[in-house]
Design an enzyme around this catalytic site. Structure first.
Site, PDB file in Angstrom:
ATOM      1  N   SER A  36     -10.013   0.048   7.090  1.00 51.25           N
ATOM      2  CA  SER A  36      -9.462   0.076   5.731  1.00 51.25           C
ATOM      3  C   SER A  36      -8.818  -1.204   5.234  1.00 51.25           C
ATOM      4  CB  SER A  36      -8.454   1.207   5.605  1.00 51.25           C
ATOM      5  OG  SER A  36      -9.144   2.416   5.464  1.00 51.25           O
ATOM      6  N   SER A  72      -9.755   2.320   2.782  1.00 55.72           N
ATOM      7  CA  SER A  72      -8.832   2.975   1.902  1.00 55.72           C
ATOM      8  C   SER A  72      -7.863   2.028   1.183  1.00 55.72           C
ATOM      9  CB  SER A  72      -8.000   4.003   2.690  1.00 55.72           C
ATOM     10  OG  SER A  72      -7.206   3.390   3.666  1.00 55.72           O
ATOM     11  N   LYS A 130       0.853  -1.196   0.000  1.00 57.77           N
ATOM     12  CA  LYS A 130       0.000   0.000   0.000  1.00 57.77           C
ATOM     13  C   LYS A 130       0.885   1.241   0.000  1.00 57.77           C
ATOM     14  CE  LYS A 130      -3.889   2.099   2.552  1.00 57.77           C
ATOM     15  NZ  LYS A 130      -4.770   2.029   3.742  1.00 57.77           N
TER      16      LYS A 130
HETATM   17  N1  GLN Z   1     -13.079   4.866   6.074  1.00 56.91           N
HETATM   18  C1  GLN Z   1     -12.460   5.340   7.263  1.00 56.91           C
HETATM   19  C2  GLN Z   1     -12.040   6.783   7.076  1.00 56.91           C
HETATM   20  O1  GLN Z   1     -12.293   7.321   6.066  1.00 56.91           O
HETATM   21  C3  GLN Z   1     -11.315   4.453   7.673  1.00 56.91           C
HETATM   22  C4  GLN Z   1     -10.112   4.646   6.872  1.00 56.91           C
HETATM   23  C5  GLN Z   1      -8.944   3.786   7.300  1.00 56.91           C
HETATM   24  O2  GLN Z   1      -9.082   2.801   8.023  1.00 56.91           O
HETATM   25  N2  GLN Z   1      -7.784   4.202   6.851  1.00 56.91           N
HETATM   26  O3  GLN Z   1     -11.472   7.393   7.913  1.00 56.91           O
END
Ligand code: GLN
Length: 492
Positions: A183, A159, A79
């Site tokens: 995410s 994400s 990632k």
């Molecule tokens: N969807 C969540 C956010 O937008 C979690 C994102 C994540 O775990 N990086 O903050």
């Protein structure tokens, strides 16, 4: 021989050790797939061909000498949240344009020390902010799965959408993800793969771009529970460079896979049964409960009374910490710089152009909830809610060994459907954020497909540092569910 890119990490490891194929052949097979598929899927933002080939040659030398290490010759995607010496690291943001770290994150460097091969950097929502990969400056990743009979592009989740889609479409054997509020688990569920968010402190955060420092955790994403166990064993461990990493031995996760859940107590939290929950989510959850009961586990109803406050608390804590973490991007030290008449306008222009709209929204919310007049109404209250949520889990874990819940409130949705309504997008995290708030480990296991043929997953939540039980229960669920139907290959 199976198609090389269809092999699990466990199978590839055996094939490499027995000399049935070389790390170079395996790596080339993935590079060919990426070349043919990435234009359509947009999972990789950077492919590190030459580095991959060089690492594979080194792995082949060691395998020939019988000196193969735990991940020798296994091609992985990273990632873009992890700083790597190879290529650039942008965390999906324009503001880190062409940023070239001079160091390697601890977690990725642990993988390379165990012999893994780096294929490239994977797409993600900007700084991890999003649940659909649509906030990335590189454009969204597309889910390999489609609604039967249509060609509407669906989200791969976020994400870590690039990581999830790359694993599902066979563009890497496994991938690194990060999970701050879901995410790893949400994109895992939407693409039919396995992922685990380890306990906070289990993996070092050093060299991972900071989003919400008190919630961020790195984890593996792969096609099977066993593969995740193999990769986590290599990633995890104490790191003096991260004061929040924990100095505890890393268990042999793979040997936790006994296939036996007799007498294991599985908690079903009643607050996770939402009125608005689609029938297909309810059904998959019930099926998971039945599978574990049939395997000899004991099903126990539990209550996590503060669950409904988790999402609002997360969307105060996360913007607060991230607004402060993102202060460092001022056009002076990293990446992108815009012109300005003086230093203040240079800062302003850099941040105005460099950050996307979701990041700016979070910075505004974050600075608002931390401002002296509103701090006690919002941020301090959210901190108290955090303690209550933590206590809910502690009480539940007096009665049960793990919890079983849904991961997402729906299957993969079409791109563009939630981008105009941030609160609707935040709602995707309803089942995942409490785990991060409490620092606990949780895993997504693919559990079936809905009537449209889209994957659905289940979440197993464990006690702090009890990843072995998660792997054990996760594998039993995985084998009860059986392999998910593969998506029709439309992307190459
Ligand atoms: N969807 C969540 C956010 O937008 C979690 C994102 C994540 O775990 N990086 O903050």
């Amino acid at each position: 021989m199976d198609n090389l890119t269809d092999m699990t990490i466990a199978a590839a490891r055996e094939g490499l050790r027995r000399g049935e194929f070389s790390a170079t052949e395996l790596t080339e097979a993935y590079l060919v797939s990426i070349e043919a598929s990435n234009g359509a899927i947009n999972a990789y933002v950077l492919v590190t061909h030459e580095i991959a080939r060089e690492m594979a040659r080194g792995a082949d030398d060691r395998l020939r000498r019988g000196e193969g290490r735990a991940l020798e010759g296994i091609p992985l995607g990273i990632k873009d949240m992890f700083c790597t010496r190879a290529g650039i690291t942008q965390a999906g943001s324009r503001i880190l344009n062409s940023f070239k770290p001079s160091y390697e994150s601890t977690v990725s460097s642990n993988l390379w020390s165990d012999g893994a091969v780096m294929l490239g950097k994977l797409n993600m929502d900007e700084f991890g902010m999003g649940s659909s990969n649509e906030t990335s400056c590189f454009g969204p990743t597309i889910n390999p799965y489609r609604i039967k009979g249509t060609d509407i592009p669906l989200t791969a989740g976020g994400s870590s959408g690039g990581s999830a889609a790359a694993v599902a479409a066979r563009l890497c054997a496994g991938a690194l993800g990060t999970d701050t509020g879901g995410s790893i688990r949400q994109p895992g569920a939407l693409t039919g793969i396995v992922g685990i968010k380890p306990t906070y402190g289990r993996c070092s955060r050093w060299g991972m771009i900071a989003f919400v420092s008190s919630l961020d955790q790195a984890g593996p994403m792969a096609r099977t529970v066993r593969d995740c166990a193999i990769v986590l064993e290599s990633m995890a461990g104490y790191d003096p460079k991260d004061s929040t990493s924990v100095d505890m031995p890393v268990p042999a996760y793979e040997s936790a896979l006994t296939g036996d859940v007799k007498g294991t107590r599985i908690g079903i939290p009643k607050e996770y049964r939402l009125d608005s929950m689609p029938a297909e989510i309810e059904q998959i959850w019930q099926r998971g409960i039945d599978w574990l009961r049939d395997a000899g586990a004991e099903i126990v109803d539990v209550s996590l009374p503060h669950t409904r406050y988790a999402l609002p608390a997360y969307y105060i804590l996360a913007p607060a910490e991230s607004s402060s973490n993102l202060l460092r991007y001022d056009g002076v030290r990293y990446g992108f710089r815009a012109e300005g008449d003086d230093i203040v306008s240079m800062y302003e222009n850099t941040r105005t152009i460099g950050f996307g709209p979701e990041v700016k929204r979070r910075i505004m919310i974050g600075t608002y909830v931390l401002s002296s007049s509103f701090c006690s109404d919002h941020y301090l209250k959210a901190r108290k809610v955090r303690t209550l949520i933590h206590q809910d889990f502690e009480r539940a874990f007096e009665k049960v060994d793990v919890l079983l819940t849904p991961v997402t409130p729906s299957a993969a949705f079409p791109l563009g459907t939630s981008t105009l309504d941030p609160v609707r997008m935040y709602h995707n995290d309803i089942f995942t954020v409490a785990v991060n708030i409490a620092g606990l480990p949780a895993m997504v296991v693919p559990s079936g497909v809905n009537a449209d043929g889209l994957p659905l997953g289940l979440q197993v939540i464990g006690r702090a540092f009890d990843e072995p039980t998660l792997f054990r229960v996760g594998e039993v669920l995985e084998s009860a569910a059986g392999p998910l139907p593969r998506p029709d290959v439309w992307w190459r």
